[in-house]
Scaffold this motif. Structure first.
Motif, PDB file in Angstrom:
ATOM      1  N   ILE A  98       0.834  -1.207   0.000  1.00 20.65           N
ATOM      2  CA  ILE A  98       0.000   0.000   0.000  1.00 20.65           C
ATOM      3  C   ILE A  98       0.869   1.258   0.000  1.00 20.65           C
ATOM      4  N   LEU A  99       1.920   1.262   0.817  1.00 20.72           N
ATOM      5  CA  LEU A  99       2.815   2.426   0.837  1.00 20.72           C
ATOM      6  C   LEU A  99       3.451   2.642  -0.539  1.00 20.72           C
ATOM      7  N   THR A 100       3.888   1.556  -1.176  1.00 19.64           N
ATOM      8  CA  THR A 100       4.510   1.659  -2.500  1.00 19.64           C
ATOM      9  C   THR A 100       3.494   2.151  -3.527  1.00 19.64           C
ATOM     10  N   GLU A 101       2.288   1.649  -3.467  1.00 16.68           N
ATOM     11  CA  GLU A 101       1.244   2.108  -4.396  1.00 16.68           C
ATOM     12  C   GLU A 101       0.946   3.591  -4.209  1.00 16.68           C
ATOM     13  N   LYS A 102       0.977   4.081  -2.978  1.00 15.61           N
ATOM     14  CA  LYS A 102       0.757   5.503  -2.723  1.00 15.61           C
ATOM     15  C   LYS A 102       1.876   6.341  -3.354  1.00 15.61           C
ATOM     16  N   LEU A 103       3.126   5.872  -3.224  1.00 16.31           N
ATOM     17  CA  LEU A 103       4.237   6.596  -3.846  1.00 16.31           C
ATOM     18  C   LEU A 103       4.108   6.549  -5.369  1.00 16.31           C
ATOM     19  N   GLU A 104       3.735   5.399  -5.919  1.00 21.48           N
ATOM     20  CA  GLU A 104       3.570   5.291  -7.367  1.00 21.48           C
ATOM     21  C   GLU A 104       2.460   6.212  -7.872  1.00 21.48           C
ATOM     22  N   ALA A 105       1.383   6.359  -7.117  1.00 19.05           N
ATOM     23  CA  ALA A 105       0.306   7.270  -7.506  1.00 19.05           C
ATOM     24  C   ALA A 105       0.809   8.717  -7.541  1.00 19.05           C
ATOM     25  N   ALA A 106       1.626   9.076  -6.567  1.00 22.33           N
ATOM     26  CA  ALA A 106       2.219  10.428  -6.563  1.00 22.33           C
ATOM     27  C   ALA A 106       3.183  10.589  -7.738  1.00 22.33           C
ATOM     28  N   ALA A 107       3.900   9.521  -8.085  1.00 26.94           N
ATOM     29  CA  ALA A 107       4.816   9.568  -9.237  1.00 26.94           C
ATOM     30  C   ALA A 107       4.035   9.762 -10.537  1.00 26.94           C
ATOM     31  N   GLU A 108       2.903   9.065 -10.655  1.00 27.86           N
ATOM     32  CA  GLU A 108       2.046   9.249 -11.841  1.00 27.86           C
ATOM     33  C   GLU A 108       1.542  10.683 -11.912  1.00 27.86           C
ATOM     34  N   ALA A 109       1.120  11.226 -10.781  1.00 28.77           N
ATOM     35  CA  ALA A 109       0.615  12.600 -10.746  1.00 28.77           C
ATOM     36  C   ALA A 109       1.695  13.603 -11.153  1.00 28.77           C
ATOM     37  N   ALA A 110       2.958  13.261 -10.895  1.00 30.70           N
ATOM     38  CA  ALA A 110       4.081  14.129 -11.263  1.00 30.70           C
ATOM     39  C   ALA A 110       4.574  13.851 -12.686  1.00 30.70           C
ATOM     40  N   ASP A 111       3.880  12.949 -13.405  1.00 27.47           N
ATOM     41  CA  ASP A 111       4.197  12.613 -14.798  1.00 27.47           C
ATOM     42  C   ASP A 111       5.634  12.107 -14.979  1.00 27.47           C
ATOM     43  N   THR A 112       6.054  11.219 -14.085  1.00 34.83           N
ATOM     44  CA  THR A 112       7.405  10.650 -14.186  1.00 34.83           C
ATOM     45  C   THR A 112       7.430   9.518 -15.209  1.00 34.83           C
ATOM     46  N   TRP A 113       8.640   9.216 -15.678  1.00 31.88           N
ATOM     47  CA  TRP A 113       8.839   8.117 -16.622  1.00 31.88           C
ATOM     48  C   TRP A 113       8.823   6.761 -15.922  1.00 31.88           C
ATOM     49  N   PHE A 114       9.377   6.711 -14.710  1.00 35.21           N
ATOM     50  CA  PHE A 114       9.461   5.454 -13.975  1.00 35.21           C
ATOM     51  C   PHE A 114       9.703   5.739 -12.508  1.00 35.21           C
ATOM     52  N   VAL A 115       9.579   4.692 -11.697  1.00 28.42           N
ATOM     53  CA  VAL A 115       9.981   4.731 -10.291  1.00 28.42           C
ATOM     54  C   VAL A 115      11.168   3.793 -10.179  1.00 28.42           C
ATOM     55  N   ASP A 116      12.216   4.229  -9.491  1.00 29.81           N
ATOM     56  CA  ASP A 116      13.353   3.339  -9.284  1.00 29.81           C
ATOM     57  C   ASP A 116      13.718   3.262  -7.815  1.00 29.81           C
ATOM     58  N   LEU A 117      14.593   2.327  -7.515  1.00 25.98           N
ATOM     59  CA  LEU A 117      15.068   2.104  -6.151  1.00 25.98           C
ATOM     60  C   LEU A 117      16.335   1.269  -6.229  1.00 25.98           C
ATOM     61  N   PHE A 118      17.066   1.257  -5.137  1.00 26.75           N
ATOM     62  CA  PHE A 118      18.237   0.389  -5.005  1.00 26.75           C
ATOM     63  C   PHE A 118      17.972  -0.606  -3.895  1.00 26.75           C
ATOM     64  N   VAL A 119      18.350  -1.846  -4.119  1.00 32.97           N
ATOM     65  CA  VAL A 119      18.159  -2.890  -3.122  1.00 32.97           C
ATOM     66  C   VAL A 119      19.403  -3.777  -3.117  1.00 32.97           C
ATOM     67  N   ARG A 120      19.787  -4.208  -1.932  1.00 33.85           N
ATOM     68  CA  ARG A 120      20.936  -5.105  -1.834  1.00 33.85           C
ATOM     69  C   ARG A 120      20.674  -6.370  -2.631  1.00 33.85           C
ATOM     70  N   LYS A 121      21.677  -6.800  -3.352  1.00 31.29           N
ATOM     71  CA  LYS A 121      21.565  -8.008  -4.171  1.00 31.29           C
ATOM     72  C   LYS A 121      21.219  -9.230  -3.320  1.00 31.29           C
ATOM     73  N   SER A 122      21.617  -9.219  -2.059  1.00 32.96           N
ATOM     74  CA  SER A 122      21.352 -10.352  -1.165  1.00 32.96           C
ATOM     75  C   SER A 122      19.964 -10.296  -0.520  1.00 32.96           C
ATOM     76  N   ASN A 123      19.241  -9.212  -0.689  1.00 30.35           N
ATOM     77  CA  ASN A 123      17.942  -9.045  -0.036  1.00 30.35           C
ATOM     78  C   ASN A 123      16.848  -9.681  -0.913  1.00 30.35           C
ATOM     79  N   GLU A 124      16.842 -11.000  -0.921  1.00 29.42           N
ATOM     80  CA  GLU A 124      15.950 -11.739  -1.811  1.00 29.42           C
ATOM     81  C   GLU A 124      14.473 -11.480  -1.543  1.00 29.42           C
ATOM     82  N   LYS A 125      14.089 -11.307  -0.291  1.00 35.89           N
ATOM     83  CA  LYS A 125      12.680 -11.029   0.029  1.00 35.89           C
ATOM     84  C   LYS A 125      12.234  -9.712  -0.590  1.00 35.89           C
ATOM     85  N   ALA A 126      13.071  -8.686  -0.445  1.00 33.74           N
ATOM     86  CA  ALA A 126      12.715  -7.377  -1.006  1.00 33.74           C
ATOM     87  C   ALA A 126      12.674  -7.446  -2.535  1.00 33.74           C
ATOM     88  N   ILE A 127      13.617  -8.155  -3.133  1.00 33.97           N
ATOM     89  CA  ILE A 127      13.645  -8.272  -4.593  1.00 33.97           C
ATOM     90  C   ILE A 127      12.370  -8.941  -5.080  1.00 33.97           C
TER      91      ILE A 127
END
Length: 190
Positions: A98-127
């Motif tokens: 839900i938190l991620t969807e809220k950020l994505e909705a704000a990104a859409e409202a700002a007319d962005t091309w994409f949403v990005d993030l960095f995640v540790r390669k070992s953080n398999e759950k997050a990936i």
């Protein structure tokens, strides 16, 4: 019951449960307040009925500086997830989604091309979490994290730069299917 609302400065005193996770990046107070001041729509919290913070997401909108415009690493207008965390006792309840969807909705409202993030390669759950939400690896940032939580004697840990296209990117120009085969150095990342 969980509710979601914009971050307020008073929330800084209630982040402790969320920030105790060793994979959660923490920052100084000024950093959080900068995000609050510049990108309030991209800074949301989840709270329980007693007002305890169960999770938060903070992000920003940006593009690479103009001097980077002719670089293959130039980033157009996009949203970036700086931090997403959920307290251990509140995980697997859909709060992160839900938190991620809220950020994505704000990104859409700002007319962005994409949403990005960095995640540790070992953080398999997050990936897996992000992949289930439509994110994919765009590139591997070598030695991005200065500490390696799995092996403190090793060099920094690699990060996956993951992206999800927004509606503006109809042709998926800023996404790639073979991102795990594209290595870059931290200095190539804005």
């Amino acid at each position: 019951m969980t509710s979601f609302r914009p971050f307020t400065p008073a929330d800084l005193n209630r982040f402790a449960k969320c920030n105790l996770d060793p994979l959660t990046e923490t920052y100084d107070i000024g950093f959080y307040l900068q995000y609050y001041a510049k990108w309030p729509s991209l800074f949301q919290v989840a709270v329980d009925d007693k007002g305890n913070i169960l999770g938060y997401i903070m992000g920003k909108t940006e593009s690479s500086p103009d001097f980077f415009k002719h670089s293959e690493h130039y980033l157009p207008w996009h949203a970036h997830i700086t931090a997403l965390t959920v307290a251990p006792e509140a995980r697997r309840l859909g709060i992160g989604r839900i938190l991620t969807e809220k950020l994505e909705a704000a990104a859409e409202a700002a007319d962005t091309w994409f949403v990005d993030l960095f995640v540790r390669k070992s953080n398999e759950k997050a990936i897996r979490f992000y992949e289930n939400m439509g994110y994919s690896v765009y590139r591997v940032v070598k030695d991005y994290y200065g500490d390696n939580v799995n092996d403190p004697t090793a060099h920094g840990e690699d990060a996956y730069d993951m992206r999800k296209p927004m509606k503006r990117d109809k042709s998926r120009k800023h996404i790639r299917d073979d991102g795990r085969n594209h290595d870059v150095q931290p200095e190539d990342v804005f």
